[in-house]
Design a protein around this motif. Structure first.
Motif, mmCIF file in Angstrom:
data_model
loop_
_atom_site.group_PDB
_atom_site.id
_atom_site.type_symbol
_atom_site.label_atom_id
_atom_site.label_comp_id
_atom_site.label_asym_id
_atom_site.label_seq_id
_atom_site.Cartn_x
_atom_site.Cartn_y
_atom_site.Cartn_z
ATOM 1 N N TYR A 139 39.996 30.157 80.371
ATOM 2 C CA TYR A 139 39.762 29.192 81.449
ATOM 3 C C TYR A 139 39.162 27.891 80.927
ATOM 4 O O TYR A 139 39.334 26.845 81.515
ATOM 5 N N GLY A 140 38.427 27.970 79.810
ATOM 6 C CA GLY A 140 37.659 26.814 79.364
ATOM 7 C C GLY A 140 38.286 26.038 78.224
ATOM 8 O O GLY A 140 38.597 24.858 78.368
ATOM 9 N N ILE A 141 38.464 26.695 77.092
ATOM 10 C CA ILE A 141 38.972 25.983 75.913
ATOM 11 C C ILE A 141 40.454 25.685 76.115
ATOM 12 O O ILE A 141 41.240 26.585 76.371
ATOM 13 N N PRO A 142 40.838 24.408 76.024
ATOM 14 C CA PRO A 142 42.226 24.052 76.338
ATOM 15 C C PRO A 142 43.236 24.569 75.311
ATOM 16 O O PRO A 142 42.901 24.813 74.155
ATOM 17 N N GLU A 143 44.436 24.686 75.791
ATOM 18 C CA GLU A 143 45.585 25.106 74.980
ATOM 19 C C GLU A 143 45.698 24.268 73.697
ATOM 20 O O GLU A 143 46.003 24.791 72.636
ATOM 21 N N PHE A 144 45.425 22.956 73.805
ATOM 22 C CA PHE A 144 45.637 22.103 72.628
ATOM 23 C C PHE A 144 44.634 22.381 71.513
ATOM 24 O O PHE A 144 44.760 21.906 70.405
ATOM 25 N N ARG A 145 43.596 23.158 71.834
ATOM 26 C CA ARG A 145 42.619 23.519 70.814
ATOM 27 C C ARG A 145 42.706 25.012 70.467
ATOM 28 O O ARG A 145 42.392 25.405 69.350
ATOM 29 N N LEU A 146 43.080 25.808 71.444
ATOM 30 C CA LEU A 146 43.207 27.250 71.209
ATOM 31 C C LEU A 146 44.369 27.778 72.051
ATOM 32 O O LEU A 146 44.215 28.018 73.246
ATOM 33 N N PRO A 147 45.539 27.958 71.421
ATOM 34 C CA PRO A 147 46.695 28.413 72.191
ATOM 35 C C PRO A 147 46.415 29.760 72.871
ATOM 36 O O PRO A 147 45.851 30.667 72.263
ATOM 37 N N LYS A 148 46.797 29.835 74.130
ATOM 38 C CA LYS A 148 46.507 31.046 74.910
ATOM 39 C C LYS A 148 47.236 32.268 74.369
ATOM 40 O O LYS A 148 46.799 33.396 74.572
ATOM 41 N N ALA A 149 48.340 32.054 73.668
ATOM 42 C CA ALA A 149 49.083 33.177 73.095
ATOM 43 C C ALA A 149 48.224 33.923 72.076
ATOM 44 O O ALA A 149 48.333 35.139 71.928
ATOM 45 N N ILE A 150 47.354 33.187 71.384
ATOM 46 C CA ILE A 150 46.482 33.823 70.391
ATOM 47 C C ILE A 150 45.493 34.748 71.079
ATOM 48 O O ILE A 150 45.249 35.867 70.640
ATOM 49 N N VAL A 151 44.943 34.272 72.200
ATOM 50 C CA VAL A 151 43.996 35.098 72.950
ATOM 51 C C VAL A 151 44.721 36.330 73.494
ATOM 52 O O VAL A 151 44.227 37.453 73.423
ATOM 53 N N GLN A 152 45.921 36.106 74.015
ATOM 54 C CA GLN A 152 46.704 37.217 74.571
ATOM 55 C C GLN A 152 46.976 38.282 73.506
ATOM 56 O O GLN A 152 46.914 39.470 73.783
ATOM 57 N N VAL A 182 50.589 19.489 75.842
ATOM 58 C CA VAL A 182 49.358 20.293 75.803
ATOM 59 C C VAL A 182 49.344 21.216 74.593
ATOM 60 O O VAL A 182 48.514 22.102 74.489
ATOM 61 N N ASN A 183 50.271 21.006 73.674
ATOM 62 C CA ASN A 183 50.361 21.906 72.528
ATOM 63 C C ASN A 183 49.216 21.702 71.544
ATOM 64 O O ASN A 183 48.552 20.670 71.557
ATOM 65 N N GLU A 184 49.050 22.673 70.681
ATOM 66 C CA GLU A 184 47.935 22.626 69.743
ATOM 67 C C GLU A 184 48.007 21.379 68.858
ATOM 68 O O GLU A 184 49.066 20.994 68.368
ATOM 69 N N VAL A 185 46.849 20.749 68.671
ATOM 70 C CA VAL A 185 46.774 19.517 67.890
ATOM 71 C C VAL A 185 46.858 19.822 66.398
ATOM 72 O O VAL A 185 47.646 19.237 65.662
ATOM 73 N N ALA A 186 46.023 20.754 65.944
ATOM 74 C CA ALA A 186 45.998 21.095 64.527
ATOM 75 C C ALA A 186 47.105 22.096 64.243
ATOM 76 O O ALA A 186 47.262 23.081 64.948
#
Lengths: 501, 285
Positions: free
Chosen positions: A215-228, A54-58
């Motif tokens: 909740y919406g944009i997946p981890e592989f597109r936007l890592p949750k650590a960035i949001v945190q 589930v890791n970021e693609v780019a």
């Protein structure tokens, strides 16, 4: 292992960069030479590998790539890219700073207008915004060959990530601001009102802040650590965050303002209720709204069910996703990662009309999602246990353009056929959540249930502002951010003239 | 803010009650509403539970739950003084309370818990209350005393006859409906199958019947739609349109099937947890 390299060795790139930089510094790099610099591809995880995680693609540009890409920018006097940006980032200036190797300066320039470059660099639809109007892209008649503004934005945001500075906060005004919803609009509104010295509290309905970004944009597109990280910055600025607080239920807006002493409120509660198609079989087991599917997978980490996570999700073999937007792509690509053998994307127009980003369509295809265009389900078929077994689809053709400017899909009579599936994910948009409406009688709504605001995002109620999906119907992260910023400026102005309650 | 468990009691084999700190919810909550909780922050499941009672002065709410899956089992293993990480609410629309006249309140099993505050409010609004509460057996019967206090008439049934009348709740319900003074309104809360059959009874007598549905939910604010049920053939969301609906319009068969959507996964998770608690000795406490 990285996919999508252009086959050029790093040392060759460095050599090219040195040559170009010498000319650039001497002011001798001509537009024709800039056009000749190859567009830098985004390093990515290989499709075969990334569908297993589930890791970021780019993976992000290297420094060499970023500077080469920055040198492609012509620095147009009229800067058409800025016109394409919803928050008017001084794009040509930050790109010039990258070309000069001054990444800190580049980030500062972006931050004048956008608070969340690490997020926007990843999820903004640049190809229909800044990169659509880019002169380089126009020269090649292809927005994907424009200067990769989004990738450059991400590069500087990530580069300086560890030394992220905490924005300065003005002396306390003792004015209280309530921000309802911790999505992109709420985060920006909170930061900007806090910078003005107000006492800011964010109220979030879920147990974790971040809204659609968690909740919406997946981890592989936007890592949750960035949001945190963005949330942590808010906390360091002194913004209070209260989770599990459902405005309209736990407290109403009236209570917040009249009893709890809030002087101003920003409503950024997001979209709300998922739309269904109104066809037979939509309540069968195995039919999900994209909201539910993505929330289970992202927020509740259902991909770890039985390995720590307690929230289950369908164990699917064959999945049909209905819709053609980014949420549809996110759902399809999530289904792939959850182990589905076949994932079909069913869309009633053609790829050209798809609202999804080109990049996401491309990624979905690379990951094996099969596109069924000009088709749409007529009904969903289940077995004796009410579990989905198939969808019956109709074929479509395109007619005249409709009010959205896209060609209207027309069903072809008698063209019914079946696709065997065990899971159906409906990703056709949302309608406004009625909760605020039901509990805030003085607030004006339009016929779709969206809050009516003026150009300053002010609602019909004194001191109450709103933005994002609950106003626009369907927005993007950047549009929500833009409105959060406009509203915050209006709130700051409004509060500057008053005294605290 | 975590929510401390101030008191906890076992009501029957698998049924528990806990009083937890939740000042804002205690203040805002009305009969018929529920909360969603998750025990820990990262990986816990979010489950809806009805608010059985609240003390706004003390700032507490009471939750009653039955141990059926992993999360409810884990909740049952918490002790006084432990904390629940997340409690969100009150959710759902409150019950519409008015003076109907004679109201029958039918509760089955754990359904007695959410029914009690509604019955109380109906009593306070001036209604004559006929309560019919049932359980599979004596051990599983809860809140009899509390119902006795607020009911003008109380009928207790057990499936096996180990206590009260040996019958399903539908039997006395039918008799009450047949009385000369037909009840004006019926409220039914219990297992979906029980609500279904109660509604079939009251439909024959054309007595308006409210049911409270407890479906699978994630957010509880309308965002996911996982809780949807068919009302009069149209999809409705239990969390924002309910949890109470006109029982004569609910597609119970579909709802019952949807409740089993994750049965296999839930069973597996529950078994895993049971094994784990044996290992760490929780089963001996």
């Amino acid at each position: 292992m990285q996919g999508h390299t252009d086959g050029v060795m790093e040392q060759d790139k460095q050599k090219l960069l040195q040559q170009l930089l010498e000319k650039h510094k001497a002011g001798q790099l001509k537009p024709a030479e800039r056009y000749n610099i190859p567009p830098q591809p985004m390093p990515e995880q290989n499709p075969e590998e990334r569908v297993q995680n589930v890791n970021e693609v780019a993976l992000g540009y290297t420094e060499t790539q970023a500077r080469l890409e920055a040198l492609r920018c012509l620095g147009c006097k009229n800067a058409p890219c800025v016109e394409g940006c919803p928050v008017r980032i001084k794009i040509k200036d930050f790109i010039a700073a990258i070309a000069d190797g001054d990444y800190k300066k580049a980030l500062d320039i972006i931050k004048e207008n956008s608070l969340l470059p690490a997020v926007c660099g990843r999820v903004c639809p640049q190809e229909v915004q800044c990169q659509l109007t880019c002169t380089v892209g126009r020269k090649f008649k292809d927005p994907t060959k424009a200067v990769s503004i989004g990738r450059l934005e991400r590069f500087v945001a990530d580069f300086d990530h560890d030394n992220e500075s905490i924005p300065a906060v003005a002396p306390e005004t003792r004015m209280k601001v309530a921000i309802i919803g911790s999505g992109p609009g709420g985060i920006v509104a909170a930061a900007d009102t806090r910078r003005a010295g107000h006492d800011v509290t964010i109220f979030e309905a879920f147990h974790k802040p971040g809204g659609v970004m968690v909740y919406g944009i997946p981890e592989f597109r936007l890592p949750k650590a960035i949001v945190q990280d963005e949330i942590d910055i808010l906390k360091k600025m002194g913004v209070k965050i209260v989770c599990n607080f459902v405005v309209g239920r736990t407290r109403t807006i009236d209570q917040l303002m009249k009893e709890d002493g809030f002087d101003a409120v920003y409503i950024g509660v997001g979209a709300g209720l998922p739309s269904f198609m109104g066809i037979e079989g939509e309540s069968l087991i195995g039919v999900y709204s994209a909201n539910e599917y993505l929330t289970r997978a992202n927020l509740m980490k259902a991909y770890n069910f039985g390995k720590g996570a307690d929230t289950p999700i369908a164990v699917s073999k064959k999945v049909a996703v209905v819709g053609g937007g980014n949420v549809a792509m996110d759902s399809a690509r999530t289904a792939v990662r959850l182990g589905a053998e076949k994932v079909y994307l069913v869309y009633r127009r053609t790829e050209k009309e798809m609202p999804a980003r080109i990049e996401e369509v491309h990624h979905a295809k690379e990951e094996g999602v099969q596109f069924h265009i000009l088709q749409s389900p007529k009904r969903i078929i289940g077995d004796e246990n009410s579990r989905v077994t198939a969808i019956e689809c109709l074929k479509y053709r395109l007619g005249e353009p409709d009010e959205s400017g896209r060609r209207r899909p027309i069903p072809i009579e008698g063209s019914e056929f079946r696709i065997d599936v065990d899971t159906v994910i409906i990703a056709i948009g949302n309608i406004a959540n009625p909760l605020i409406r039901q509990t805030t009688p003085d607030l004006e709504f339009n016929k779709w249930g969206n809050i009516v605001v003026d150009e300053n995002c002010k609602t019909s109620m004194e001191g109450v502002y709103a933005g994002g999906d609950i106003v626009l119907g369907a927005a993007t992260v950047i549009l929500a951010m833009g409105q959060g910023r406009i509203a915050a400026a209006a709130i700051n102005k409004y509060l500057a003239s008053g005294t605290p309650k | 803010m975590p929510h401390k468990i101030l008191a906890k009691k076992q009501l029957s084999d698998d049924v528990f009650v806990a009083e937890i700190e939740a000042p804002l919810i205690a203040k805002a909550r009305k009969p018929g509403q529920f909360i969603i909780l998750s025990i820990n922050n990262e990986y816990s499941e979010r489950i809806p539970l009805t608010i059985a009672d609240a003390d706004p002065q003390k700032g507490t709410i009471s939750l009653i739950w039955q141990r059926v899956g992993k999360t409810t089992a884990e909740l049952a293993d918490l002790k006084q003084g432990d904390e629940i990480a997340n409690v969100s609410g009150p959710l759902g629309r409150p019950t519409h309370i008015e003076n109907f006249g004679t109201v029958v309140c039918v509760g089955g099993g754990i359904g007695n818990a959410p029914l009690l505050p509604i019955a109380k409010a109906l009593k306070e609004a001036g209604n004559k209350i006929v309560s019919i509460i049932g359980a599979r057996n004596k051990k599983l019967l809860i809140l009899e005393e509390q119902f006795a206090q607020i009911s003008n008439e109380l009928i207790v049934t057990t499936d096996d006859g180990s206590y009260g009348r040996k019958a399903l709740v539908t039997e006395p319900l039918k008799e009450v409906c047949q009385r000369e003074h037909k009840p004006a309104q019926v409220f039914v809360i219990g297992p979906a199958i029980m609500m279904k059959f109660c509604c079939e009874v009251t439909k024959q007598f054309n007595i308006p019947t409210q049911v409270s549905l407890n479906t699978i939910m994630v957010d509880g604010t309308g965002m996911c739609g996982g809780c949807r049920v068919e009302i009069d053939g149209k999809p409705k969301f239990v969390c924002v349109d309910g949890p109470e609906f006109d029982g004569h319009k609910v597609n119970f068969d579909l709802m019952i099937k949807r409740l089993n959507a994750y049965k296999n996964q839930e069973q597996k998770a529950h078994e895993q947890y049971s094994k784990h608690r044996c290992k760490i000795g929780l089963d001996k406490t």
